[in-house]
Design an enzyme around this catalytic site. Structure first.
Site, short mmCIF file in Angstrom:
data_model
loop_
_atom_site.label_atom_id
_atom_site.label_comp_id
_atom_site.label_asym_id
_atom_site.label_seq_id
_atom_site.Cartn_x
_atom_site.Cartn_y
_atom_site.Cartn_z
N ARG A 32 0.90 -1.00 0.01
CA ARG A 32 0.13 -0.12 0.05
C ARG A 32 0.84 1.16 0.22
O ARG A 32 0.54 2.18 -0.64
CB ARG A 32 -1.01 0.02 1.27
N CYS A 61 -1.24 5.63 9.47
CA CYS A 61 -1.55 4.40 8.57
C CYS A 61 -2.79 4.73 7.74
O CYS A 61 -2.88 5.72 6.96
CB CYS A 61 -2.12 3.38 9.72
#
Length: 278
Positions: free
Chosen positions: A178, A237
């Site tokens: 990611r 995050c």
């Protein structure tokens, strides 16, 4: 260094001796991050539900799991019956996943004695301790606890400003796929990639399955990224949950200057003005 973790056996021993402990289950109803840990079933006896999806998130925010105001935190704690001086243990059903978020929120709010169950419910069950099938009914406090306003939080503008000022190092706890933009974001419509100049420490890198690595092992993970004890660290995050796993790991390893970018990638990538690295 302040104690952060407690083992399943240590918790069981303290409960057996009659120590007054408020046990909080901070498990999420659903998660978006890919982890190898399976969820354990059941509820630790006497546990109360610490709801990160509802009472301990800002219900008016368009972003998931946004930190609520101190007044909302205080009222949610009042309803749960937890006060500043209580001995508290938080856990989740994946081992180490959402419990660090609860730990961070409570300690930053001024709660004096909070520990994370290392290994979570999984460790509790595998150690042979019994579970219940329902949460305890809270005994609400008569008045709200006197909580602190959480200040160790960065907003998007501060992260933008840091691209030139370099006052802190931004650490992204998402998976490398990611972070590099190779894997799609689990949230529909959200762009892939990373914040410029951020460092990637996937939260799995500070864990041994459901448990935290030890202090030296965690320090080595940070050192390999060129991070030293004197650095100011800000953690990010997808939505501010797994960032707290790595933030707490930093505390275990002795890093003292830690903060959270609460909006994280969900907020950064949603703003067209923000640069994205792929």
């Amino acid at each position: 260094m302040k104690k952060i973790l407690i083992s399943a056996q240590e918790l069981a021993n303290q409960m057996a001796m009659g120590k007054k402990i408020k046990i909080l289950d901070a498990s999420l109803g659903s998660t978006v991050s890919n982890t190898t840990n399976e969820m354990a079933s059941g509820i630790i006896p006497r546990a109360l539900k610490f709801d990160l999806d509802d009472g301990f998130s800002d219900s008016l925010s368009v972003f998931p799991h946004t930190l609520p105001s101190s007044d909302v935190i205080a009222e949610s704690c009042r309803k749960l019956g937890i006060d500043i001086e209580d001995s508290i243990v938080v856990y989740d059903n994946k081992g180490i996943y959402s419990s660090p978020r609860a730990y961070w929120m409570l300690t930053e709010s001024g709660f004096k004695d909070v520990l994370i169950l290392d290994g979570g419910l999984k460790s509790w069950v595998e150690s042979g301790h019994r579970v219940d099938n329902a949460f305890s009914v809270p005994n609400a406090l008569k008045s709200c606890p006197n909580v602190n306003s959480i200040s160790n939080v960065k907003n998007t503008q501060e992260v933008r400003d840091n691209l030139s000022s370099k006052h802190f190092k931004l650490i992204d706890a998402r998976s490398s796929g990611r972070f590099l933009g190779n894997d799609p974001e689990p949230r529909k419509g959200l762009k892939s990639g990373s914040i410029p100049k951020s460092l990637n420490i996937p939260f799995a890198n500070v864990l041994n399955e459901a448990f935290y690595l030890d202090e030296k092992q965690i320090y080595d993970v940070f050192a390999k990224k060129g991070i030293v004890k004197s650095d100011s660290l800000v953690f990010s995050c997808g939505s501010g949950i797994t960032a707290c796993i790595v933030l707490v790991a930093a505390k275990i390893a002795g890093f003292e200057n830690t903060s959270l970018y609460d909006g994280s990638w969900s907020e950064w990538a949603a703003d067209e003005k923000n640069e994205i690295v792929i």
